[in-house]
Enzyme design. Structure first.
Site, short mmCIF file in Angstrom:
data_model
loop_
_atom_site.label_atom_id
_atom_site.label_comp_id
_atom_site.label_asym_id
_atom_site.label_seq_id
_atom_site.Cartn_x
_atom_site.Cartn_y
_atom_site.Cartn_z
N ARG A 117 -0.34 2.22 -3.60
CA ARG A 117 1.06 1.63 -4.23
C ARG A 117 1.37 0.77 -3.44
O ARG A 117 0.87 0.19 -2.44
CB ARG A 117 1.79 3.07 -3.89
CG ARG A 117 1.83 3.43 -2.74
CD ARG A 117 3.05 4.40 -2.24
NE ARG A 117 2.94 5.35 -1.24
CZ ARG A 117 3.12 4.76 0.11
NH1 ARG A 117 3.57 3.47 0.29
NH2 ARG A 117 3.05 5.30 1.17
N ASP B 298 12.97 -0.60 -8.16
CA ASP B 298 12.59 1.05 -8.46
C ASP B 298 11.22 1.00 -8.62
O ASP B 298 10.67 1.52 -10.18
CB ASP B 298 13.60 1.62 -9.79
CG ASP B 298 13.83 2.86 -9.32
OD1 ASP B 298 14.11 3.37 -8.46
OD2 ASP B 298 13.82 3.33 -10.43
N ASP C 247 3.32 -0.96 -0.42
CA ASP C 247 3.70 -0.57 0.87
C ASP C 247 3.90 -2.12 1.59
O ASP C 247 3.52 -3.10 1.08
CB ASP C 247 2.68 0.15 1.43
CG ASP C 247 1.49 -0.56 1.87
OD1 ASP C 247 1.46 -0.90 3.17
OD2 ASP C 247 0.50 -0.93 1.11
N SER D 158 9.27 -1.42 -11.64
CA SER D 158 8.85 -0.26 -11.98
C SER D 158 7.22 -0.22 -11.72
O SER D 158 6.87 -0.54 -10.51
CB SER D 158 9.14 0.24 -13.43
OG SER D 158 8.69 1.49 -13.66
N HIS E 265 16.85 4.13 -14.26
CA HIS E 265 15.68 3.26 -13.81
C HIS E 265 16.12 1.96 -14.10
O HIS E 265 15.71 1.02 -13.27
CB HIS E 265 14.58 3.99 -14.63
CG HIS E 265 13.28 3.27 -13.84
ND1 HIS E 265 13.05 3.46 -12.81
CD2 HIS E 265 12.07 3.13 -14.76
CE1 HIS E 265 11.67 2.85 -12.54
NE2 HIS E 265 11.25 2.69 -13.84
N ASP F 245 1.68 -5.10 2.06
CA ASP F 245 1.38 -5.91 0.91
C ASP F 245 1.69 -7.41 1.02
O ASP F 245 1.29 -8.30 0.13
CB ASP F 245 1.66 -5.43 -0.28
CG ASP F 245 0.92 -4.00 -0.59
OD1 ASP F 245 -0.23 -3.79 -0.14
OD2 ASP F 245 1.56 -3.16 -1.24
#
Length: 456
Positions: free
Chosen positions: A201, A187, A203, A163, A257, A206
């Site tokens: 975020r 997730d 991607d 998360s 989730h 990374d």
């Protein structure tokens, strides 16, 4: 608790040590356990890194941020997997921490480091936890750089983020210029990241390899594709077995989730082999349009889990790849899939949903292909994907029903010149065929399958 010190390299928070006891006077370092009062008042960031190896699976050892090799159990020549949790609205430790530690240790001899940033992640205000991810990422970045200075290879580092922890892992990877070996995002969190740019975020840049699993894209998870390979369980949104109404309480909010973690754990346990089929959309996958994997090396579709990196070279060549699969509602989650090819010769055009049952003795399992109406017309080939919850063997009988919804007027006949069942998950099994079947719409017909002449 002692005052926190600054981490010299990056001027970051140095986070202090807490200990627990584990049998026979053995001292263990345990994951921080908070309660709702801490979350309500708010917590300040405080990071701890707990080491587990095959020698201390049930007794964590907190690592020194400045001198990780001072811990005798920490062997920098081994690969290192970092487990990074996400937002903790109740402050309790994740229920899956012990499971993932034990299962990772079964994959290979490695250092397993649980990043405990519960103080920071535990907060009623989710937005506060989000702001802490950057500082927590800087903290972990400094630690990994120290590891590298002491002889560790960045390519042997694997970050597993859940998360909000998936984005935290992405920040670490970006700080290290994408040179770490792998990031697995389970997730990745959606709220506050929906419109984020790639540098805000997780991607693909990374890490050398980024794999992502989606299970809740329409709520707490992030929509889109964010890795070299993105797995979409049941389309990446609503998961089977999860509550559909708010009256189910907490489970309504977290079930979809959390399913990402449980699917990953299941894959580590080798009890479920979840194959992903490259496709542009889940609807195309369900239509049976995406069941070929000849482009992949090894020549098979990618399988979710720790070993997906064996497809790394192919995925890097193909670019970002989306793969889809369906699951059952409970362990071992795996469905058994067949490609069903039919050639029809009915006089009148009919539309309907298809029900297929596989029988073994008195037991049967059923696939209902009803995501859309299927078109049946004269001398037309139709391909379907039939997915069954159980793997029955041997298949002694197959029954088929085409439900057109026609309740008045005459029942029209549908003639199948050929129907062929190709097992996708068990390629070593023989194909099953049947020829020239006459059936009435809305009526079930049963037949014994025959061996097919070829796999074409």
């Amino acid at each position: 608790m002692l005052p926190c010190r600054l981490l010299g390299l990056l001027g970051l928070l140095m986070l202090c040590k807490g200990q627990g006891e584990s049998g026979a006077g053995e001292s263990c370092d345990n994951f921080t356990d908070l309660n709702f009062s801490h979350c309500f008042m708010g917590t300040s960031l405080y990071v701890r890194l707990l080491l587990y190896t095959r020698s201390n699976l049930d007794c964590g050892r907190e690592l020194n941020h400045h001198h990780p090799s001072s811990q005798p159990l920490f062997d920098l020549s081994r690969p290192s997997a970092f487990v990074i949790h996400g937002y903790r609205p109740t402050g309790a430790p994740p229920i899956w921490i012990d499971h993932i530690v034990h299962l990772l240790a079964e994959q290979e001899d490695m250092n397993i480091i649980v990043m405990d940033w519960n103080k920071g992640a535990a907060n009623v205000n989710y937005f506060t936890a989000v702001t802490y991810t950057r500082d927590a990422a800087l903290n972990l970045t400094g630690f990994i750089m120290t590891m590298q200075e002491e002889g560790a290879s960045l390519s042997s580092v694997h970050l597993i983020g859940v998360s909000l922890g998936a984005h935290l892992a992405g920040y670490v990877g970006a700080n290290l210029k994408g040179k770490i070996g792998r990031i697995t995002g389970l997730d990745p969190a959606g709220p506050m990241f929906t419109s984020s740019l790639p540098d805000q975020r997780l991607d693909p840049s990374d890490a050398m390899f980024v794999d992502v699993l989606h299970t809740d894209m329409n709520s707490f998870g992030l929509n889109g594709a964010h890795g070299h390979i993105d797995f979409y369980a049941n389309g990446g949104a609503d998961q089977p077995g999860c509550p559909k109404t708010i009256f189910s309480g907490k489970s309504y909010f977290v079930c979809d989730h959390q399913r990402s973690v449980f699917l990953f754990l299941c894959s580590l346990n080798r009890t479920c082999s979840l194959t992903g089929y490259p496709c542009s959309s889940y609807s195309d996958f369900l239509d049976g349009r995406c069941l070929q994997c000849e482009a992949f090396k090894p020549a098979s579709c990618p399988v979710l889990g720790y070993d997906v990196s064996q497809w790394k070279d192919t995925l890097l060549q193909l670019g970002q790849t989306k793969v889809f699969f369906s699951t059952t509602s409970m362990l071992p989650y795996r469905k058994l899939s067949y490609r069903v090819d039919m050639v029809t010769w009915n006089q009148y055009l009919r539309w309907g949903v298809v029900y297929i049952r596989l029988h073994s003795g008195r037991t049967y399992t059923e696939a209902r292909i009803d995501h859309k109406l299927i078109r049946f017309e004269q001398y037309t080939s139709t391909r379907l994907l039939a997915q069954f919850d159980e793997d029955l063997q041997p298949i002694q009988k197959i029954s088929l029903r085409i439900n057109t919804g026609n309740v008045i007027g005459p029942r029209y006949k549908i003639r199948l010149l050929r129907i062929r069942f190709t097992p996708l998950d068990r390629p070593e099994r023989p194909l099953m065929c049947r020829f020239d079947i006459i059936m009435e719409e809305n009526m079930e017909v049963a037949f014994r399958p025959l061996p097919c002449a070829s796999r074409l």
